[in-house]
Design a protein around this motif. Structure first.
Motif, PDB file in Angstrom:
ATOM      1  N   SER A   1       0.824  -1.209   0.000  1.00  0.00           N
ATOM      2  CA  SER A   1       0.000   0.000   0.000  1.00  0.00           C
ATOM      3  C   SER A   1       0.861   1.263   0.000  1.00  0.00           C
ATOM      4  O   SER A   1       1.973   1.274   0.529  1.00  0.00           O
ATOM      5  CB  SER A   1      -0.934   0.018   1.216  1.00  0.00           C
ATOM      6  OG  SER A   1      -0.189   0.145   2.419  1.00  0.00           O
TER       7      SER A   1
ATOM      8  N   GLU B   1      -3.401   5.066   9.531  1.00  0.00           N
ATOM      9  CA  GLU B   1      -4.798   5.197   9.960  1.00  0.00           C
ATOM     10  C   GLU B   1      -5.316   6.609   9.708  1.00  0.00           C
ATOM     11  O   GLU B   1      -6.472   6.807   9.320  1.00  0.00           O
ATOM     12  CB  GLU B   1      -4.918   4.833  11.431  1.00  0.00           C
ATOM     13  CG  GLU B   1      -4.664   3.356  11.718  1.00  0.00           C
ATOM     14  CD  GLU B   1      -4.574   3.067  13.210  1.00  0.00           C
ATOM     15  OE1 GLU B   1      -5.002   3.914  14.016  1.00  0.00           O
ATOM     16  OE2 GLU B   1      -4.056   1.983  13.567  1.00  0.00           O
TER      17      GLU B   1
ATOM     18  N   TRP C   1      -6.201   6.916   6.034  1.00  0.00           N
ATOM     19  CA  TRP C   1      -7.487   6.313   5.707  1.00  0.00           C
ATOM     20  C   TRP C   1      -8.639   7.177   6.216  1.00  0.00           C
ATOM     21  O   TRP C   1      -9.666   7.321   5.534  1.00  0.00           O
ATOM     22  CB  TRP C   1      -7.586   4.905   6.303  1.00  0.00           C
ATOM     23  CG  TRP C   1      -7.041   3.872   5.388  1.00  0.00           C
ATOM     24  CD1 TRP C   1      -5.929   3.113   5.585  1.00  0.00           C
ATOM     25  CD2 TRP C   1      -7.551   3.500   4.113  1.00  0.00           C
ATOM     26  NE1 TRP C   1      -5.711   2.294   4.517  1.00  0.00           N
ATOM     27  CE2 TRP C   1      -6.696   2.502   3.597  1.00  0.00           C
ATOM     28  CE3 TRP C   1      -8.640   3.900   3.357  1.00  0.00           C
ATOM     29  CZ2 TRP C   1      -6.903   1.906   2.347  1.00  0.00           C
ATOM     30  CZ3 TRP C   1      -8.851   3.308   2.107  1.00  0.00           C
ATOM     31  CH2 TRP C   1      -7.988   2.324   1.624  1.00  0.00           C
TER      32      TRP C   1
ATOM     33  N   LYS D   1     -11.441   8.834   3.710  1.00  0.00           N
ATOM     34  CA  LYS D   1     -12.859   8.546   3.869  1.00  0.00           C
ATOM     35  C   LYS D   1     -13.634   9.706   4.502  1.00  0.00           C
ATOM     36  O   LYS D   1     -14.746   9.527   4.986  1.00  0.00           O
ATOM     37  CB  LYS D   1     -13.031   7.285   4.715  1.00  0.00           C
ATOM     38  CG  LYS D   1     -12.479   6.027   4.063  1.00  0.00           C
ATOM     39  CD  LYS D   1     -12.629   4.820   4.974  1.00  0.00           C
ATOM     40  CE  LYS D   1     -12.123   3.550   4.287  1.00  0.00           C
ATOM     41  NZ  LYS D   1     -12.957   3.190   3.131  1.00  0.00           N
TER      42      LYS D   1
ATOM     43  N   VAL E   1     -14.337   4.287  11.046  1.00  0.00           N
ATOM     44  CA  VAL E   1     -13.732   3.033  10.613  1.00  0.00           C
ATOM     45  C   VAL E   1     -13.531   2.167  11.849  1.00  0.00           C
ATOM     46  O   VAL E   1     -12.866   2.576  12.790  1.00  0.00           O
ATOM     47  CB  VAL E   1     -12.370   3.270   9.912  1.00  0.00           C
ATOM     48  CG1 VAL E   1     -11.749   1.936   9.518  1.00  0.00           C
ATOM     49  CG2 VAL E   1     -12.556   4.162   8.705  1.00  0.00           C
TER      50      VAL E   1
ATOM     51  N   PRO F   1      -7.696  -0.598   9.988  1.00  0.00           N
ATOM     52  CA  PRO F   1      -7.888  -1.091   8.614  1.00  0.00           C
ATOM     53  C   PRO F   1      -6.833  -2.136   8.282  1.00  0.00           C
ATOM     54  O   PRO F   1      -5.660  -2.009   8.679  1.00  0.00           O
ATOM     55  CB  PRO F   1      -7.711   0.177   7.766  1.00  0.00           C
ATOM     56  CG  PRO F   1      -7.969   1.322   8.694  1.00  0.00           C
ATOM     57  CD  PRO F   1      -7.506   0.861  10.043  1.00  0.00           C
ATOM     58  N   LYS F   2      -7.242  -3.170   7.558  1.00  0.00           N
ATOM     59  CA  LYS F   2      -6.283  -4.230   7.241  1.00  0.00           C
ATOM     60  C   LYS F   2      -5.108  -3.688   6.435  1.00  0.00           C
ATOM     61  O   LYS F   2      -4.006  -4.225   6.485  1.00  0.00           O
ATOM     62  CB  LYS F   2      -6.972  -5.356   6.480  1.00  0.00           C
ATOM     63  CG  LYS F   2      -7.531  -4.949   5.114  1.00  0.00           C
ATOM     64  CD  LYS F   2      -8.177  -6.135   4.426  1.00  0.00           C
ATOM     65  CE  LYS F   2      -8.696  -5.751   3.044  1.00  0.00           C
ATOM     66  NZ  LYS F   2      -9.328  -6.903   2.344  1.00  0.00           N
ATOM     67  N   GLN F   3      -5.361  -2.580   5.697  1.00  0.00           N
ATOM     68  CA  GLN F   3      -4.276  -1.988   4.918  1.00  0.00           C
ATOM     69  C   GLN F   3      -3.247  -1.284   5.803  1.00  0.00           C
ATOM     70  O   GLN F   3      -2.200  -0.854   5.308  1.00  0.00           O
ATOM     71  CB  GLN F   3      -4.832  -0.993   3.906  1.00  0.00           C
ATOM     72  CG  GLN F   3      -5.766  -1.602   2.865  1.00  0.00           C
ATOM     73  CD  GLN F   3      -7.217  -1.591   3.311  1.00  0.00           C
ATOM     74  OE1 GLN F   3      -7.509  -1.458   4.506  1.00  0.00           O
ATOM     75  NE2 GLN F   3      -8.127  -1.728   2.369  1.00  0.00           N
ATOM     76  N   CYS F   4      -3.554  -1.141   7.096  1.00  0.00           N
ATOM     77  CA  CYS F   4      -2.621  -0.473   8.014  1.00  0.00           C
ATOM     78  C   CYS F   4      -1.920  -1.447   8.939  1.00  0.00           C
ATOM     79  O   CYS F   4      -1.429  -1.063  10.003  1.00  0.00           O
ATOM     80  CB  CYS F   4      -3.361   0.604   8.816  1.00  0.00           C
ATOM     81  SG  CYS F   4      -3.826   2.045   7.821  1.00  0.00           S
TER      82      CYS F   4
END
Length: 395
Positions: free
Chosen positions: A38, A163, A166, A170, A175, A179-182
C-alpha cells in the motif's frame, strides 16, 4: 529510549532528516518503488510539471505491480491540476481524489485546507515534510530547490499515520478497528537512517478539535532551558506565541529564528518584517536565508527534542489548516540537526542587526508593513473560504 505513553511518544524508531530537493525526491521515489502492499500520498500542492510526472510515474508503476495506491490532494492548493494530467491515475489503477471541505455549494467551498504533506508505504515507512510535489521543491538545472526539510521514519507511529490517511481519505467516516491496509508489512527498505529515537504524531485540525502542534510549540518555549532554534516560512506568530517567546527569553533562553530574505508572496515578507522590531527588542536573533526561498518548518528545544512537518507559525496553520508534524526525542539526532541549522545560519544567512534594521525602518516602511500585517491577518480570518474547484473522480 524509554517510551512516554502519557505524552504520545512511541520508542525505537529509525529516523533520518533530509533536506529538500533531489535528496528528498530520490528517497520518495525509492520508497514508492519498493512498496509491496500500500501507498498513501497526501499533499497540499501537486504540480503537473516534470517533478509531478516523476512522482506520478513511480505511483503508476507501483499500481501496475499490484500495490494499492491512494493519492489525496487539496482542492485549493492543487487547483491548477487538469484532468489531462490526473486522468492517467485512474487509467492505471491509482486511486485519486481531491480533499473536500466542510461545506460546499455550486459556487463556493467553506472549510479548511489540507496542508499536510505525507507519504506512507506499507504502513511501515513514512516521510513527513513541508515540501509539496513540484519543480519548485526539487533541484533543477540552474535553479536550486526551495529550502525544505523532511523526516523519514520507520516504526510504530507509521501505523498511526496510515490510519490517519485512511480517515482523511474517507472524510473521517467511522472506521471500526485498524484497517487491514494499516497492518505493517514485512518489507525492509534501507533509507539510510541516522539514529534511533522516540517519535509522536502531532495534528492541527479545528474541525476535529485537534491543536497538538500548537501545544508542541508552547511546550518548546515553556520547557526550553538554554536554546530554541526556529526555522519557519511565513512567520507571523499570534499574541500567545509572542508571549511564550518573551517569557522564554526572560528565563535566559537563547532564541534564534531563521526566515526568508524574500518570498514568493512579497506581501507576506513585508508583514513578517513588521515583527522584527518586537523580536529584536526582546533579544531574539533573526537570520535571513539568502537563497531563493526558505519553505521548511521545524524547531529544536535545547538538545532534547524537535518538531518537523507542515506547520507554519501563523494563524492560518494554527486555526484554519489541517497540519501534520512529528516530534522527535533523541539527543544525538537533535544535536546533529542543531549543527546543520547552525551551519546554515553561518554560511547561507545574514543576521539582522538591531542597528541596521532601525536605520531602514522608516516611518513609511513601518506604515506599509503594518498595513501588510493587518491585511494578512484579515486574509487568515477568511482562510476557510475559497471558490469551488472542479471535482475529480476517484474511488
Amino acid at each position: 529510549m524509554v517510551a512516554d505513553p502519557a505524552r504520545g511518544y512511541f520508542p525505537n524508531h529509525k529516523v533520518r532528516l533530509l533536506t529538500g530537493g533531489e535528496t528528498f525526491f530520490s528517497l520518495l521515489v525509492q520508497l514508492i518503488g519498493r512498496a509491496q502492499e500500500s501507498i498513501h500520498l497526501q499533499v497540499y500542492i501537486y504540480e503537473a510539471d516534470e517533478t509531478g510526472q516523476l512522482v506520478a510515474d513511480a505511483l503508476i508503476a507501483a499500481a501496475k505491480r499490484g500495490v494499492n495506491v491512494h493519492v489525496l490532494v487539496d482542492g485549493y492548493g492543487s487547483q491548477r491540476l487538469k484532468k489531462g494530467f490526473t486522468s492517467q491515475f485512474a487509467k492505471h489503477g491509482v486511486h485519486f481524489r481531491v480533499f473536500e471541505p466542510l461545506f460546499k455549494s455550486k459556487h463556493f467551498y467553506i472549510g479548511r485546507r489540507m496542508h499536510q504533506k505525507l507519504l506512507v508505504v506499507d504502513a511501515r515507512y513514512a516521510a513527513v515534510t513541508g515540501a509539496n510535489i513540484g519543480d519548485r521543491y526539487n533541484d533543477k538545472p540552474g535553479r536550486p530547490a526551495w529550502l525544505d526539510f523532511a523526516l523519514c521514519v520507520e516504526g510504530d507511529v507509521t501505523q498511526k499515520l496510515c490510519e490517519l490517511c485512511w480517515a482523511m481519505w474517507k472524510n473521517f467516516r467511522r472506521v471500526r478497528g485498524v484497517p487491514k491496509q494499516c497492518k505493517p508489512s514485512a518489507i525492509t527498505i534501507d533509507f539510510g537512517y541516522e539514529d534511533n529515537c522516540a517519535v509522536r504524531m502531532r495534528r492541527n485540525d479545528w474541525v476535529r478539535r485537534k491543536s497538538d502542534i500548537t501545544r508542541t510549540y508552547r511546550e518548546i518555549f515553556r520547557d526550553a532551558r538554554e536554546q530554541v532554534i526556529l526555522l519557519s516560512s511565513y512567520f507571523l506568530p499570534g499574541t500567545t506565541v509572542r508571549r511564550d517567546m518573551s517569557m522564554a527569553v526572560k528565563r535566559g533562553v537563547k532564541i534564534q529564528l531563521i526566515v526568508c530574505s524574500r518570498m514568493d508572496v512579497p506581501l507576506v515578507k513585508d508583514a513578517e518584517r513588521s515583527m522584527y522590531e518586537w523580536l529584536l527588542r526582546h533579544g531574539i536573533e533573526i537570520y535571513e536565508y539568502t537563497g531563493d526561498m526558505l519553505h521548511g518548518k521545524l524547531a529544536t528545544c535545547d538538545d532534547e527534542w524537535m518538531t518537523i512537518g507542515s506547520f507554519n507559525v501563523n494563524d492560518l496553520s494554527a486555526r484554519v489548516s489541517i497540519e501534520l508534524n512529528l516530534d522527535v526525542r533523541g539527543k544525538a539526532f537533535v544535536r546533529r540537526t542543531i549543527r546543520e541549522l547552525t551551519h546554515l545560519m553561518e554560511t547561507q544567512c545574514l543576521r539582522v542587526s538591531a542597528n541596521d534594521f532601525a536605520a531602514q525602518n522608516t516611518l513609511l516602511n513601518r506604515l506599509f508593513r503594518g498595513v501588510a500585517f493587518s491585511v494578512l491577518r484579515f486574509i487568515f480570518f477568511l482562510g476557510t473560504f475559497y471558490m469551488k474547484q472542479e471535482k475529480y473522480d476517484g474511488s
